[in-house]
Design a protein around this motif. Structure first.
Motif, PDB file in Angstrom:
ATOM      1  N   THR A 250       0.824  -1.209   0.000  1.00 23.49           N
ATOM      2  CA  THR A 250       0.000   0.000   0.000  1.00 23.49           C
ATOM      3  C   THR A 250       0.858   1.259   0.000  1.00 23.49           C
ATOM      4  OG1 THR A 250      -0.177  -0.028   2.407  1.00 23.49           O
ATOM      5  CG2 THR A 250      -1.939  -1.085   1.168  1.00 23.49           C
ATOM      6  N   ASP A 251       0.383   2.258  -0.705  1.00 19.28           N
ATOM      7  CA  ASP A 251       1.003   3.575  -0.735  1.00 19.28           C
ATOM      8  C   ASP A 251       0.740   4.254   0.607  1.00 19.28           C
ATOM      9  OD1 ASP A 251       2.044   5.685  -2.947  1.00 19.28           O
ATOM     10  OD2 ASP A 251       0.742   6.714  -1.515  1.00 19.28           O
ATOM     11  N   VAL A 252       1.559   5.248   0.964  1.00 14.24           N
ATOM     12  CA  VAL A 252       1.337   5.984   2.209  1.00 14.24           C
ATOM     13  C   VAL A 252      -0.029   6.682   2.180  1.00 14.24           C
ATOM     14  CG1 VAL A 252       2.539   8.092   1.469  1.00 14.24           C
ATOM     15  CG2 VAL A 252       2.379   7.528   3.909  1.00 14.24           C
ATOM     16  N   LEU A 253      -0.434   7.161   1.005  1.00 17.66           N
ATOM     17  CA  LEU A 253      -1.782   7.726   0.850  1.00 17.66           C
ATOM     18  C   LEU A 253      -2.673   6.637   0.254  1.00 17.66           C
ATOM     19  CD1 LEU A 253      -1.039  11.337  -0.416  1.00 17.66           C
ATOM     20  CD2 LEU A 253      -1.723  10.605   1.874  1.00 17.66           C
ATOM     21  N   HIS A 254      -3.261   5.866   1.144  1.00 18.24           N
ATOM     22  CA  HIS A 254      -4.053   4.691   0.791  1.00 18.24           C
ATOM     23  C   HIS A 254      -5.339   4.699   1.597  1.00 18.24           C
ATOM     24  CE1 HIS A 254      -5.075   0.475   0.064  1.00 18.24           C
ATOM     25  NE2 HIS A 254      -5.177   0.321   1.360  1.00 18.24           N
ATOM     26  N   TRP A 255      -6.406   4.301   0.953  1.00 22.12           N
ATOM     27  CA  TRP A 255      -7.714   4.101   1.584  1.00 22.12           C
ATOM     28  C   TRP A 255      -8.312   5.409   2.098  1.00 22.12           C
ATOM     29  CZ3 TRP A 255     -10.092   0.284  -0.185  1.00 22.12           C
ATOM     30  CH2 TRP A 255     -11.296  -0.163   0.374  1.00 22.12           C
ATOM     31  N   TYR A 256      -8.129   6.460   1.338  1.00 25.22           N
ATOM     32  CA  TYR A 256      -8.761   7.735   1.674  1.00 25.22           C
ATOM     33  C   TYR A 256     -10.043   7.883   0.864  1.00 25.22           C
ATOM     34  CZ  TYR A 256      -6.518   9.298  -2.652  1.00 25.22           C
ATOM     35  OH  TYR A 256      -6.119   9.410  -3.959  1.00 25.22           O
ATOM     36  N   GLY A 257     -10.923   8.757   1.316  1.00 27.40           N
ATOM     37  CA  GLY A 257     -12.180   8.986   0.611  1.00 27.40           C
ATOM     38  C   GLY A 257     -13.202   9.631   1.514  1.00 27.40           C
ATOM     39  N   GLY A 258     -14.459   9.303   1.274  1.00 23.78           N
ATOM     40  CA  GLY A 258     -15.525   9.919   2.054  1.00 23.78           C
ATOM     41  C   GLY A 258     -16.838   9.179   1.905  1.00 23.78           C
ATOM     42  N   ASP A 259     -17.828   9.671   2.660  1.00 25.09           N
ATOM     43  CA  ASP A 259     -19.163   9.083   2.689  1.00 25.09           C
ATOM     44  C   ASP A 259     -20.193  10.081   2.173  1.00 25.09           C
ATOM     45  OD1 ASP A 259     -18.058   6.863   3.926  1.00 25.09           O
ATOM     46  OD2 ASP A 259     -18.627   7.497   5.935  1.00 25.09           O
ATOM     47  N   THR A 260     -21.259   9.564   1.597  1.00 29.55           N
ATOM     48  CA  THR A 260     -22.349  10.423   1.173  1.00 29.55           C
ATOM     49  C   THR A 260     -22.978  11.072   2.409  1.00 29.55           C
ATOM     50  OG1 THR A 260     -23.881   8.549   1.228  1.00 29.55           O
ATOM     51  CG2 THR A 260     -22.903   9.100  -0.913  1.00 29.55           C
ATOM     52  N   VAL A 261     -23.512  12.275   2.236  1.00 24.21           N
ATOM     53  CA  VAL A 261     -24.198  12.960   3.338  1.00 24.21           C
ATOM     54  C   VAL A 261     -25.679  13.155   3.038  1.00 24.21           C
ATOM     55  CG1 VAL A 261     -22.138  14.119   4.211  1.00 24.21           C
ATOM     56  CG2 VAL A 261     -23.542  15.246   2.471  1.00 24.21           C
TER      57      VAL A 261
END
Length: 193
Positions: free
Chosen positions: A111-122
């Protein structure tokens, strides 16, 4: 008597509309996931449609998305930029809506250091478009790894059947969008099987 009948009818209509409003968020997100699943197993070529100078590298490469590993609760979409196959978009159901995460890996699978980022619907979004504001976990990841500029990111995914799929990133001063032509699925290659 007529007033009582009118009030009863109005109350029933109101309850009917209230039931529809409560059902619509799940319905829009269910429809969105069904649209993603309808693309399962297919590959499409895309192009950058924004003109930010930061997008020049992406715009100069062949962009391919492949809708893979599909279920009612999760869809994985590897995104290749030229020979770089390090990115996968993951759209999944949560208890409160939908989530978009970015699975970033090195060529060796780590995995890259910037891995598994994102967001959720509101909110409910729409059957053709869902937006994912950055989540707290991702803000912490960005801050810890010198990417504080990304702490206000809002991602969006669009699916317009038989026409176009889009991935978008917005934040103040930044807009990136790539669109994929759904009218021309690509043949499978050996690496995508």
């Amino acid at each position: 008597m007529k007033i009582a009948s009118l009030l009863t009818a109005a109350a029933l209509i109101s309850l009917s509309f209230a039931g529809q409003a409560a059902a619509s968020p799940a319905s829009a997100q269910d429809d969105f996931m069904a649209r993603l699943n309808a693309l399962c197993g297919q590959r499409f070529e895309g192009r950058v449609v924004t003109t930010d100078a930061a997008d020049a590298k992406f715009a100069s490469e062949r962009l391919i998305m492949h809708v893979r590993k599909c279920s009612a609760d999760e869809v994985r979409i590897p995104f290749a930029v030229g020979q770089d196959r390090s990115r996968t978009w993951v759209v999944a159901r949560t208890d409160t809506g939908l989530r978009l995460k970015h699975d970033h890996r090195h060529a060796d699978g780590t995995t890259d250091v910037l891995h598994w980022y994102g967001g959720d619907t509101v909110d409910a979004g729409a059957a053709e478009r869902q937006e994912f504001p950055v989540d707290a976990e991702s803000v912490a990841l960005f801050n810890a790894n010198g990417a504080a500029v990304s702490t206000t990111n809002v991602w969006a995914v669009e699916v317009h059947p038989d026409r176009m799929f889009a991935y978008e990133l917005r934040r103040p001063g930044r807009h990136f969008r790539v669109e994929f032509d759904l009218t021309r699925p690509l043949a499978q290659d050996a690496q995508s099987r």
